[in-house]
Design an enzyme around this catalytic site. Structure first.
Site, PDB file in Angstrom:
ATOM      1  N   HIS A  69       0.828  -1.220   0.000  1.00  0.00           N
ATOM      2  CA  HIS A  69       0.000   0.000   0.000  1.00  0.00           C
ATOM      3  C   HIS A  69       0.859   1.266   0.000  1.00  0.00           C
ATOM      4  O   HIS A  69       0.514   2.258  -0.659  1.00  0.00           O
ATOM      5  CB  HIS A  69      -0.966  -0.029   1.179  1.00  0.00           C
ATOM      6  CG  HIS A  69      -1.979  -1.129   1.080  1.00  0.00           C
ATOM      7  ND1 HIS A  69      -2.236  -2.036   2.084  1.00  0.00           N
ATOM      8  CD2 HIS A  69      -2.777  -1.495   0.043  1.00  0.00           C
ATOM      9  CE1 HIS A  69      -3.154  -2.890   1.679  1.00  0.00           C
ATOM     10  NE2 HIS A  69      -3.503  -2.592   0.457  1.00  0.00           N
ATOM     11  N   ASP A  93     -10.158  -3.205   0.642  1.00  0.00           N
ATOM     12  CA  ASP A  93      -9.734  -3.325   2.045  1.00  0.00           C
ATOM     13  C   ASP A  93      -9.430  -1.964   2.676  1.00  0.00           C
ATOM     14  O   ASP A  93      -9.393  -1.828   3.892  1.00  0.00           O
ATOM     15  CB  ASP A  93      -8.493  -4.232   2.132  1.00  0.00           C
ATOM     16  CG  ASP A  93      -7.396  -3.752   1.181  1.00  0.00           C
ATOM     17  OD1 ASP A  93      -7.301  -4.313   0.065  1.00  0.00           O
ATOM     18  OD2 ASP A  93      -6.685  -2.796   1.521  1.00  0.00           O
ATOM     19  N   ASP A 145     -18.529  -0.728 -10.978  1.00  0.00           N
ATOM     20  CA  ASP A 145     -17.480  -1.367 -11.785  1.00  0.00           C
ATOM     21  C   ASP A 145     -16.523  -0.270 -12.252  1.00  0.00           C
ATOM     22  O   ASP A 145     -16.955   0.700 -12.896  1.00  0.00           O
ATOM     23  CB  ASP A 145     -18.139  -2.056 -12.993  1.00  0.00           C
ATOM     24  CG  ASP A 145     -17.131  -2.764 -13.888  1.00  0.00           C
ATOM     25  OD1 ASP A 145     -17.555  -3.640 -14.661  1.00  0.00           O
ATOM     26  OD2 ASP A 145     -15.928  -2.438 -13.819  1.00  0.00           O
ATOM     27  N   GLY A 146     -15.251  -0.426 -11.948  1.00  0.00           N
ATOM     28  CA  GLY A 146     -14.277   0.606 -12.316  1.00  0.00           C
ATOM     29  C   GLY A 146     -14.219   0.856 -13.810  1.00  0.00           C
ATOM     30  O   GLY A 146     -13.990   1.986 -14.258  1.00  0.00           O
ATOM     31  N   ASP A 163      -5.969  -0.660  -7.772  1.00  0.00           N
ATOM     32  CA  ASP A 163      -5.638  -1.704  -6.797  1.00  0.00           C
ATOM     33  C   ASP A 163      -6.643  -2.851  -6.976  1.00  0.00           C
ATOM     34  O   ASP A 163      -7.543  -3.066  -6.152  1.00  0.00           O
ATOM     35  CB  ASP A 163      -5.699  -1.135  -5.379  1.00  0.00           C
ATOM     36  CG  ASP A 163      -5.341  -2.194  -4.333  1.00  0.00           C
ATOM     37  OD1 ASP A 163      -5.688  -1.983  -3.156  1.00  0.00           O
ATOM     38  OD2 ASP A 163      -4.755  -3.221  -4.713  1.00  0.00           O
ATOM     39  N   SER A 164      -6.484  -3.545  -8.090  1.00  0.00           N
ATOM     40  CA  SER A 164      -7.488  -4.547  -8.478  1.00  0.00           C
ATOM     41  C   SER A 164      -7.048  -5.949  -8.064  1.00  0.00           C
ATOM     42  O   SER A 164      -5.885  -6.180  -7.711  1.00  0.00           O
ATOM     43  CB  SER A 164      -7.659  -4.529 -10.006  1.00  0.00           C
ATOM     44  OG  SER A 164      -6.473  -5.061 -10.598  1.00  0.00           O
ATOM     45  N   ASP A 166      -6.511  -9.886  -9.524  1.00  0.00           N
ATOM     46  CA  ASP A 166      -5.807 -10.295 -10.745  1.00  0.00           C
ATOM     47  C   ASP A 166      -6.782 -10.357 -11.925  1.00  0.00           C
ATOM     48  O   ASP A 166      -7.997 -10.270 -11.744  1.00  0.00           O
ATOM     49  CB  ASP A 166      -5.149 -11.659 -10.500  1.00  0.00           C
ATOM     50  CG  ASP A 166      -3.928 -11.512  -9.588  1.00  0.00           C
ATOM     51  OD1 ASP A 166      -3.723 -12.370  -8.727  1.00  0.00           O
ATOM     52  OD2 ASP A 166      -3.205 -10.507  -9.723  1.00  0.00           O
ATOM     53  N   PRO A 170     -14.085 -10.364 -11.821  1.00  0.00           N
ATOM     54  CA  PRO A 170     -14.399  -8.942 -12.037  1.00  0.00           C
ATOM     55  C   PRO A 170     -13.158  -8.101 -12.355  1.00  0.00           C
ATOM     56  O   PRO A 170     -13.262  -7.044 -12.975  1.00  0.00           O
ATOM     57  CB  PRO A 170     -15.040  -8.518 -10.713  1.00  0.00           C
ATOM     58  CG  PRO A 170     -14.594  -9.521  -9.704  1.00  0.00           C
ATOM     59  CD  PRO A 170     -14.419 -10.796 -10.447  1.00  0.00           C
TER      60      PRO A 170
END
Ligand code: SAM
Length: 291
Positions: A69, A93, A145-146, A163-164, A166, A170
């Site tokens: 992070h 998170d 949804d980004g 920060d997805s 893999d 989604p």
């Protein structure tokens, strides 16, 4: 889950596993559910504290999350030098949001997360990750949804952090040329996008694929690295895309001034680590050069 009491993460190239796994002893399963988007489990471990996994893939642990992070947030923000508006795609998170909001220059942090359950459950069972960031008046949480968000928003951002998960489930949409093209559309002049781009030793196709998609869009498309113990396999690559080719090479003294001025106390990030992170090992360069 493997034999009673252990969590196996099958290490893989995003499709098939490599006959290799890492296992965590489970002291206690805190929550386990299939959400509308993915299988979610949060469990206690003796060494890594609480662990979040989605669809059987480790996402973050209390013990080593800072290695990831800090590098996802501070490298683009301190390279930019005056980031006021930051967009986070994914990051359920709250760890990246926490680090972004530690910068006083940041006036607005929009976080677009597809799965509200990840946010709610991490706030409940892993509160140290977000550490109150969701209650910061500068934070705006959007459940969407980004891919659709960046296609439709009129908002503009100085830094975009992807920060997805893999590129399976989604998260797959967040590794496409369409998504990167719309991220560029949402950047202010001189803005930069960084992406979660996997551990090259296990997922070499992620750097090759991302490079092919970023290069036609940005004047400077590349990667920097960090090391996160539970993202097994050595260097994790973070994608980098910007039209300001100077951003990747901000002089050490400038970074040091910005870092000192930010008042940040970090456990992984330093200005020297920032600059060194752009020095890629030959095997990663080789994956990129192939495209
Ligand atoms: N640091 C982790 C890693 O490197 O794998 C990722 C952590 S974070 C939990 C990943 C988040 O991406 C998840 O909460 C997931 O729900 C979210 N996500 C996946 N696909 C998404 C999409 N298309 N739009 C928005 N969020 C998405």
């Amino acid at each position: 889950m493997s034999e009673e009491g252990w969590f196996d993460e099958l290490l893989y190239d995003g499709v098939t596993h490599k006959g290799y796994t890492q296992s965590f002893k489970i002291d206690k399963v805190l929550f386990r559910e299939k959400t509308d988007f993915q299988g979610l489990i949060i469990f206690e471990t003796p060494y890594f504290g609480k662990v979040l996994a989605l669809d059987g893939i480790i996402q973050t642990t209390e013990k080593d999350e800072f290695c990831y992070h800090e590098m996802q947030a501070h490298v683009p923000i301190l390279a930019h030098g005056n980031a006021k508006r930051v967009l986070i795609i994914g990051g359920g998170d709250g760890g990246v949001l926490r680090e972004v909001l530690r910068h006083a220059t940041v006036e607005k942090a929009v976080m677009v997360e597809i799965d509200r359950m990840v946010v709610d459950l991490c706030r409940e069972y892993m509160p140290t990750l977000s550490d109150g960031a969701f209650d910061d008046p500068r934070a705006q949480l959007v459940i969407a949804d980004g891919l659709k968000y960046v296609a439709g928003t009129d908002d503009r951002f100085d830094v975009i952090i992807v920060d997805s998960t893999d590129p399976v489930g989604p998260g797959e949409a967040l590794f496409t040329a369409e998504f990167y093209g719309n991220c560029k559309r949402c950047l202010t002049d001189g803005g930069v996008v960084v992406t979660q781009n996997g551990v090259t030793f296990f997922q070499p196709e992620e750097v090759t694929g991302t490079c092919c998609r970023l290069k036609p869009i940005f004047a400077d498309a590349g990667f920097y690295v960090t090391v996160v113990p539970t993202y097994v396999g050595g260097f994790m690559t973070l994608g980098w895309g910007t039209d300001d080719t100077t951003l990747r090479d901000v002089p050490q003294e400038v970074l040091a001034d910005r870092f000192a001025g930010s008042g940040l106390m970090t456990r992984y990030y330093t200005p020297d680590v920032h600059r060194a992170a752009f020095a890629l090992p030959a095997f990663i360069i080789a994956e990129i050069a192939e495209d």
